[in-house]
Design an enzyme around this catalytic site. Structure first.
Site: not given
Ligand code: NAD
Length: 294
Positions: A94, A169, A66
């Protein structure tokens, strides 16, 4: 094919890890969520019992977490103590530029190489292996990361030195946040004026209002291609993550002396939307603010 540690199998990481496995890599996957680990297993990855176990023996470590605090903690606890000198560290989350640069410096001090490689494209692109990667790091770091990123994306672009990927980004998502709000305002006004939303979409998506927010990720259910709006704003890109990105841009603007009136207002609106309890729903759900249902 290589052994790859993939940490963070959420909305984005789940599809990305699956595409690495599909490309033939031996993907050792870890997430705190057992559900996410189960999905990764079904997609051909090998679940690890900890981030440290995933990193041991990996040629590349990819993180999709995250925010900066999560990445810094995983690097300190699992990545730095277990990565071999030949391992390339690729953070696709990000996060803020300062944390990114600090981690890259820490990696160099430990004889490792780290690049920032945040993505654009959303979950549909993550699942389809059609993401755009913007990479910050040395030429050699970029070349080492490129083959892994190409298995997950349609474009892999070297943005500059360490932190440049995150800077691109941040500016991209500043534009996205403001564009989504303007799109939602226009759609909500069209509804209030009694227009058929589908007819409005058919016209505006071919006219000068077109954008990714309208054409690809339409915030109204039943209009445009399938999007989180069609799933009651579940999954997708959480509003809390959009707020995080807007705040990163506002902080960077403060340091750089840049004037962001639209960014300021977008941050206020997403902040109110989060405070109203919608932080875990998709960021396109902010249309409810303009429909009067948030
Ligand atoms: P999400 O919350 O769905 O996924 C994050 C995952 O990380 C979760 O499954 C959580 O359990 C895991 N996690 C957290 N702490 C952890 C740890 N210490 N060890 C192992 N796993 C851990 O978030 P997302 O939507 O997949 O986004 C991830 C990143 O990508 C973010 O930085 C976001 O800003 C970026 N992003 C997201 C999108 C989108 O459309 N969702 C698009 C571009 C960029």
């Amino acid at each position: 094919m290589a052994r790859v540690a993939f940490i963070g199998l959420g909305n984005m990481g789940g599809g990305m890890a699956a595409n690495l496995a599909k490309a033939g890599h031996d993907v050792r996957a870890f997430d705190l969520s057992t559900e996410a680990l189960e999905r990764a297993k079904k997609a051909g990855c090998l679940p690890a019992s900890s981030a440290a176990e995933a990193v041991e023996g990996a040629e590349a470590v990819i993180t999709m977490l995250p925010a900066g605090t999560h990445v810094a903690a995983v690097y300190a606890d699992a990545v730095f103590p277990n990565a071999a000198p030949s391992t390339i560290l690729i953070d696709c989350s990000t996060i803020d530029v300062a944390t990114t640069r600090q981690l890259a410096q820490d990696a160099t001090a430990k004889g490792l190489e780290a690049v920032d490689a945040p993505v654009s494209g959303g979950i549909a692109a993550a699942n389809a292996g059609a993401l755009t990667f913007m990479v910050g790091g040395t030429e050699s770091g970029f070349s080492r990361a490129q083959p892994y990123l190409e298995a997950m994306g349609k474009a892999v672009i070297h943005a500059g030195a360490s932190g440049a990927g995150q800077a691109v980004k941040m500016c991209n998502n500043l534009i996205l946040g403001a564009t989504m709000i303007a799109t939602c305002e226009g759609l909500a006004l069209a509804e209030k004026l009694g227009l058929d939303p589908q007819v409005f979409y058919d016209i505006a998506s071919k006219a000068t209002a077109q954008s990714w927010s309208l054409n690809t990720y339409c915030p109204l259910p039943g209009v445009g291609p399938e999007s989180p709006a069609d799933r009651n704003y579940e999954g997708g890109f959480a509003a809390a993550l959009m707020l995080k990105d807007l705040r990163l841009a506002m902080a960077a603007a403060g340091e750089a002396g840049a004037n962001l009136p639209m960014g300021t207002r977008a941050t206020e609106l997403y902040s109110a939307f989060n405070d109203a309890g919608h932080g875990s729903t998709d960021f396109s759900g902010i249309i409810k603010t303009f429909q009067g249902t948030a």
